[in-house]
Enzyme design. Structure first.
Site, PDB file in Angstrom:
ATOM      1  N   HIS A  32      86.423  21.048  17.097  1.00 26.76           N
ATOM      2  CA  HIS A  32      87.230  21.574  15.991  1.00 26.76           C
ATOM      3  C   HIS A  32      88.651  21.961  16.452  1.00 26.76           C
ATOM      4  CE1 HIS A  32      83.542  21.929  13.629  1.00 26.76           C
ATOM      5  NE2 HIS A  32      84.272  22.264  12.580  1.00 26.76           N
ATOM      6  N   CYS A  71      80.458  16.865  19.299  1.00 25.11           N
ATOM      7  CA  CYS A  71      80.289  18.310  19.177  1.00 25.11           C
ATOM      8  C   CYS A  71      79.872  18.831  20.542  1.00 25.11           C
ATOM      9  CB  CYS A  71      79.205  18.588  18.135  1.00 25.11           C
ATOM     10  SG  CYS A  71      78.712  20.314  18.030  1.00 25.11           S
ATOM     11  N   CYS A  86      85.605  22.604  22.158  1.00 22.43           N
ATOM     12  CA  CYS A  86      84.968  22.487  20.842  1.00 22.43           C
ATOM     13  C   CYS A  86      85.822  21.478  20.087  1.00 22.43           C
ATOM     14  CB  CYS A  86      84.975  23.831  20.126  1.00 22.43           C
ATOM     15  SG  CYS A  86      84.541  23.712  18.363  1.00 22.43           S
ATOM     16  N   THR A 101      78.929  21.862  21.295  1.00 25.26           N
ATOM     17  CA  THR A 101      77.769  22.750  21.176  1.00 25.26           C
ATOM     18  C   THR A 101      76.483  21.920  21.157  1.00 25.26           C
ATOM     19  OG1 THR A 101      79.176  24.166  19.824  1.00 25.26           O
ATOM     20  CG2 THR A 101      76.842  24.686  19.846  1.00 25.26           C
TER      21      THR A 101
HETATM   22  N1  DGL Z   1      82.549  21.089  16.651  1.00 24.67           N
HETATM   23  C1  DGL Z   1      81.613  21.868  17.313  1.00 24.67           C
HETATM   24  C2  DGL Z   1      81.719  21.912  18.800  1.00 24.67           C
HETATM   25  O1  DGL Z   1      82.328  21.066  19.377  1.00 24.67           O
HETATM   26  C3  DGL Z   1      80.719  22.825  16.594  1.00 24.67           C
HETATM   27  C4  DGL Z   1      81.332  24.043  15.977  1.00 24.67           C
HETATM   28  C5  DGL Z   1      80.277  24.870  15.262  1.00 24.67           C
HETATM   29  O2  DGL Z   1      79.583  24.318  14.395  1.00 24.67           O
HETATM   30  O3  DGL Z   1      80.140  26.048  15.595  1.00 24.67           O
HETATM   31  O4  DGL Z   1      81.208  22.751  19.441  1.00 24.67           O
END
Ligand code: DGL
Length: 266
Positions: free
Chosen positions: A186, A73, A184, A75
């Site tokens: 995602h 992640c 990110c 973040t």
């Molecule tokens: N997958 C996440 C990232 O890489 C977090 C996304 C989220 O929870 O806002 O930042």
């Protein structure tokens, strides 16, 4: 002792990283933990979020006893890696947005960074840009909507119909980025849509680099039986789409809320 990896994210994003790790180290058992109760991370306040990530990872490591922790992640990595390394004794691999790679490849010296609102503004990102991309124009776009599109796509196969409208203004600004960093975890889950809508852009993520790093730190035992265990915070049911995605990659031997494994409290 046999090696295993704990991959951590707020939601399904880290599955894009798990997929790469599994390709590099197929015999390695992988535990995947999603902090569904804390999701989404990208719009949360720094201090309580860092504490939450620390508590959760400490408890999960204590119970699951992985050899290595991957913070899949951006973040969380850009916020809490030093704190996690201070308190945990196992090796920790974090995600770094691939700004260096994009800067090396961009012919027009313009790159984009697509990440959560929290990540795009972190001092860590400014340092990366100053160090590796100071001769580039770097345009940033912080989006939490995209995180939700990725969740809905994976869990319910709901296509991100608003994607074009959401990003096209930014991507049409001049100079136009030749390479966009998916900062990110995602977002690689939406790669097919991104490539189809903006075929002139090269989309770059860090999944393979993380997998190589994991493989260099752990020597997977060829006799191990690679499988996945899925855990999450909260007690809600997991969507069948998430399970199906994981089952499409490998053998899922367990899927249950983490609270049934440990006494994790908010
Ligand atoms: N997958 C996440 C990232 O890489 C977090 C996304 C989220 O929870 O806002 O930042």
């Amino acid at each position: 002792m046999a090696s295993s990896v704990l991959v951590f994210d707020s939601g399904v994003g880290g599955l894009s990283v798990l997929q790469e790790i599994h390709q590099y180290c197929p015999p390695m058992p992988i535990y995947y933990l999603m902090d569904r109760e804390g999701f989404p991370y990208g719009i949360k306040e720094d201090e309580p979020l860092a504490q939450r990530i620390l508590t959760l990872c400490q408890e999960a490591v204590a119970v699951l006893k992985p050899s290595l922790l991957v913070i899949a992640c951006n973040t969380a990595s850009t916020l809490a890696l030093p704190l996690l390394r201070q308190h945990l004794t196992i090796p920790i691999v974090g995600v770094v947005p691939a700004i260096k790679v994009a800067a090396e490849l961009s012919p027009n010296r313009c790159i984009g960074l697509l990440a959560t609102p929290a990540t795009v503004n972190r001092p860590y990102i400014n340092d990366l840009i100053n160090e590796f991309a100071n001769d580039c124009t770097v345009t940033r776009f912080g989006s939490s909507a995209l995180v939700h599109y990725a969740e809905h796509w994976l869990a319910q196969q709901q296509p991100p119909d608003a994607l074009f409208e959401h990003l096209n203004g930014w991507l049409s600004d001049t100079p136009q980025p030749s390479h966009v960093v998916l900062g990110c975890t995602h977002f690689p889950l939406l790669r097919d849509f991104l490539e189809r809508l903006w075929p002139h852009v090269t989309w770059i993520d860090s999944g393979a680099a993380i997998a190589r790093r994991v493989a260099s730190l752990l020597a997977p035992d060829a006799h191990q039986n690679g499988h996945f265990e899925l855990y999450w915070t909260g007690t809600s049911e997991i969507e069948s789409g998430v399970l199906m995605f994981l089952q499409g990659i490998g053998n899922v031997t367990r899927a249950q809320p983490l609270t049934t494994q440990i006494s994790y409290t908010k």
